[in-house]
Design a protein around this motif. Structure first.
Motif, PDB file in Angstrom:
ATOM      1  N   TYR A   1       0.798  -1.160   0.063  1.00 36.82           N
ATOM      2  CA  TYR A   1       0.196  -0.069  -0.042  1.00 36.82           C
ATOM      3  C   TYR A   1       0.956   1.481  -0.091  1.00 36.82           C
ATOM      4  N   VAL A   2       0.523   2.259  -0.869  1.00 33.77           N
ATOM      5  CA  VAL A   2       1.510   3.387  -1.141  1.00 33.77           C
ATOM      6  C   VAL A   2       0.411   4.405  -1.134  1.00 33.77           C
ATOM      7  N   GLN A   3       0.790   5.694  -0.582  1.00 38.21           N
ATOM      8  CA  GLN A   3       0.067   6.746  -0.721  1.00 38.21           C
ATOM      9  C   GLN A   3       1.055   7.922  -0.852  1.00 38.21           C
ATOM     10  N   SER A   4       0.481   8.932  -1.551  1.00 38.48           N
ATOM     11  CA  SER A   4       1.236  10.110  -1.751  1.00 38.48           C
ATOM     12  C   SER A   4       0.684  11.368  -1.072  1.00 38.48           C
ATOM     13  N   ALA A   5       1.480  11.948  -0.544  1.00 33.76           N
ATOM     14  CA  ALA A   5       1.166  13.144   0.136  1.00 33.76           C
ATOM     15  C   ALA A   5       2.262  14.275   0.518  1.00 33.76           C
ATOM     16  N   GLY A   6       1.880  15.281   0.673  1.00 30.60           N
ATOM     17  CA  GLY A   6       2.867  16.386   0.846  1.00 30.60           C
ATOM     18  C   GLY A   6       2.754  17.414   1.925  1.00 30.60           C
ATOM     19  N   VAL A   7       3.504  18.358   1.962  1.00 33.27           N
ATOM     20  CA  VAL A   7       3.373  19.324   2.946  1.00 33.27           C
ATOM     21  C   VAL A   7       2.069  20.220   2.875  1.00 33.27           C
ATOM     22  N   ARG A   8       1.550  20.602   1.472  1.00 36.85           N
ATOM     23  CA  ARG A   8       0.340  20.921   1.141  1.00 36.85           C
ATOM     24  C   ARG A   8      -0.515  20.224   0.035  1.00 36.85           C
ATOM     25  N   GLY A   9      -1.706  20.086   0.330  1.00 36.64           N
ATOM     26  CA  GLY A   9      -2.530  19.523  -0.349  1.00 36.64           C
ATOM     27  C   GLY A   9      -3.171  20.286  -1.404  1.00 36.64           C
ATOM     28  N   ASP A  10      -3.027  21.405  -1.276  1.00 34.81           N
ATOM     29  CA  ASP A  10      -3.909  22.272  -2.375  1.00 34.81           C
ATOM     30  C   ASP A  10      -3.435  22.690  -3.789  1.00 34.81           C
TER      31      ASP A  10
ATOM     32  N   VAL B   1      11.274   7.687   8.654  1.00 33.76           N
ATOM     33  CA  VAL B   1      11.524   8.629   7.798  1.00 33.76           C
ATOM     34  C   VAL B   1      12.649   8.670   6.826  1.00 33.76           C
ATOM     35  N   GLU B   2      12.494   8.453   5.594  1.00 29.11           N
ATOM     36  CA  GLU B   2      13.757   8.484   4.553  1.00 29.11           C
ATOM     37  C   GLU B   2      13.723   9.945   3.824  1.00 29.11           C
ATOM     38  N   TYR B   3      14.954  10.532   3.917  1.00 25.15           N
ATOM     39  CA  TYR B   3      15.058  11.798   3.048  1.00 25.15           C
ATOM     40  C   TYR B   3      15.743  11.408   1.846  1.00 25.15           C
ATOM     41  N   TRP B   4      15.157  11.533   0.402  1.00 25.46           N
ATOM     42  CA  TRP B   4      15.658  11.448  -0.752  1.00 25.46           C
ATOM     43  C   TRP B   4      15.851  12.887  -1.195  1.00 25.46           C
ATOM     44  N   PRO B   5      16.761  13.432  -1.266  1.00 26.15           N
ATOM     45  CA  PRO B   5      17.002  14.885  -1.727  1.00 26.15           C
ATOM     46  C   PRO B   5      16.962  14.855  -3.294  1.00 26.15           C
ATOM     47  N   ILE B   6      15.520  15.345  -3.604  1.00 25.87           N
ATOM     48  CA  ILE B   6      15.496  15.553  -5.111  1.00 25.87           C
ATOM     49  C   ILE B   6      15.420  16.952  -5.594  1.00 25.87           C
ATOM     50  N   ASP B   7      16.080  17.083  -6.750  1.00 23.05           N
ATOM     51  CA  ASP B   7      16.126  18.636  -7.191  1.00 23.05           C
ATOM     52  C   ASP B   7      14.856  18.871  -7.634  1.00 23.05           C
ATOM     53  N   ASP B   8      14.500  20.172  -7.266  1.00 20.22           N
ATOM     54  CA  ASP B   8      13.406  20.884  -7.585  1.00 20.22           C
ATOM     55  C   ASP B   8      13.152  21.335  -9.015  1.00 20.22           C
TER      56      ASP B   8
ATOM     57  N   LEU C   1       6.667   3.539   6.481  1.00 22.36           N
ATOM     58  CA  LEU C   1       7.748   4.183   5.950  1.00 22.36           C
ATOM     59  C   LEU C   1       7.155   5.458   5.244  1.00 22.36           C
ATOM     60  N   ILE C   2       7.837   6.903   5.453  1.00 22.08           N
ATOM     61  CA  ILE C   2       7.613   7.914   4.644  1.00 22.08           C
ATOM     62  C   ILE C   2       8.845   8.380   4.101  1.00 22.08           C
ATOM     63  N   VAL C   3       8.797   8.712   2.696  1.00 25.48           N
ATOM     64  CA  VAL C   3       9.651   9.185   1.934  1.00 25.48           C
ATOM     65  C   VAL C   3       9.647  10.493   1.821  1.00 25.48           C
ATOM     66  N   ALA C   4      10.205  11.299   2.131  1.00 16.44           N
ATOM     67  CA  ALA C   4      10.344  12.792   2.119  1.00 16.44           C
ATOM     68  C   ALA C   4      11.163  13.184   0.943  1.00 16.44           C
ATOM     69  N   LEU C   5      10.783  13.980   0.009  1.00 19.92           N
ATOM     70  CA  LEU C   5      11.715  14.460  -0.941  1.00 19.92           C
ATOM     71  C   LEU C   5      12.172  16.183  -1.008  1.00 19.92           C
ATOM     72  N   THR C   6      11.808  16.793  -0.013  1.00 21.41           N
ATOM     73  CA  THR C   6      11.967  17.965   0.309  1.00 21.41           C
ATOM     74  C   THR C   6      12.532  18.175   1.774  1.00 21.41           C
ATOM     75  N   PRO C   7      13.507  19.276   2.105  1.00 28.27           N
ATOM     76  CA  PRO C   7      13.655  19.427   3.500  1.00 28.27           C
ATOM     77  C   PRO C   7      12.447  19.738   4.280  1.00 28.27           C
ATOM     78  N   THR C   8      11.527  20.416   3.705  1.00 31.95           N
ATOM     79  CA  THR C   8      10.393  20.883   4.508  1.00 31.95           C
ATOM     80  C   THR C   8       9.463  19.672   4.823  1.00 31.95           C
ATOM     81  N   SER C   9       9.309  18.678   3.738  1.00 33.33           N
ATOM     82  CA  SER C   9       8.664  17.823   4.025  1.00 33.33           C
ATOM     83  C   SER C   9       9.154  16.736   4.945  1.00 33.33           C
ATOM     84  N   LYS C  10      10.272  16.523   5.111  1.00 36.65           N
ATOM     85  CA  LYS C  10      11.021  15.714   5.882  1.00 36.65           C
ATOM     86  C   LYS C  10      11.044  16.252   7.276  1.00 36.65           C
ATOM     87  N   ALA C  11      11.084  17.482   7.638  1.00 39.00           N
ATOM     88  CA  ALA C  11      10.541  18.224   8.743  1.00 39.00           C
ATOM     89  C   ALA C  11       9.377  17.835   9.298  1.00 39.00           C
TER      90      ALA C  11
END
Length: 127
Positions: free
Chosen positions: A10-19, A83-90, A60-70
């Motif tokens: 089961y995988v779900q996508s979520a971010g810092v903001r959902g709007d 929580v894993e942090y994968w630094p991905i270029d924006d 597990l949560i995979v965070a792609l930005t410093p803000t989402s990691k925090a």
């Protein structure tokens, strides 16, 4: 993830903001891999519960930005959840024309694909 490894996990996508609307460049470069994002709904961490999910149900949560990691670390202080942090270029704001923008998005997409493969192995056949 589902495209590469199926629906057995089961995988779900979520971010810092959902709007936020899904970026058209992201839709285009994911479509190149057969990943359909056009109907994807952006949601924030706080909205997961509204969709019937609770952070405690994930491993597990995979965070792609410093803000989402925090934010993920703050939200998971009371749960046994990695929580894993994968630094991905924006890619937002990069490139001066359409082709350059698409290349920036492809680069970020490929960074995510490479992280998936490094973490869970090569994509399964027939998925």
């Amino acid at each position: 993830m589902k495209k590469f490894y199926g629906t057995g996990t089961y995988v779900q996508s979520a971010g810092v903001r959902g709007d936020l609307d899904i970026d058209g460049f992201a839709i285009a470069v994911c479509d190149e891999l057969g990943v359909e994002l056009a109907r994807h709904q952006s949601r924030g961490f706080e909205e997961l519960h509204e969709y019937g999910d609770h952070l405690s149900s994930f491993d597990l949560i995979v965070a792609l930005t410093p803000t989402s990691k925090a934010q993920a670390e703050e939200l998971t202080r009371v749960f046994h959840l990695d929580v894993e942090y994968w630094p991905i270029d924006d890619p937002a704001g990069l490139g001066e024309n359409r082709d350059q923008k698409l290349d920036a998005y492809r680069h970020s997409r490929d960074q995510i694909v490479n992280r998936l493969i490094a973490r869970w192995g090569p994509p399964r056949d027939g998925v």
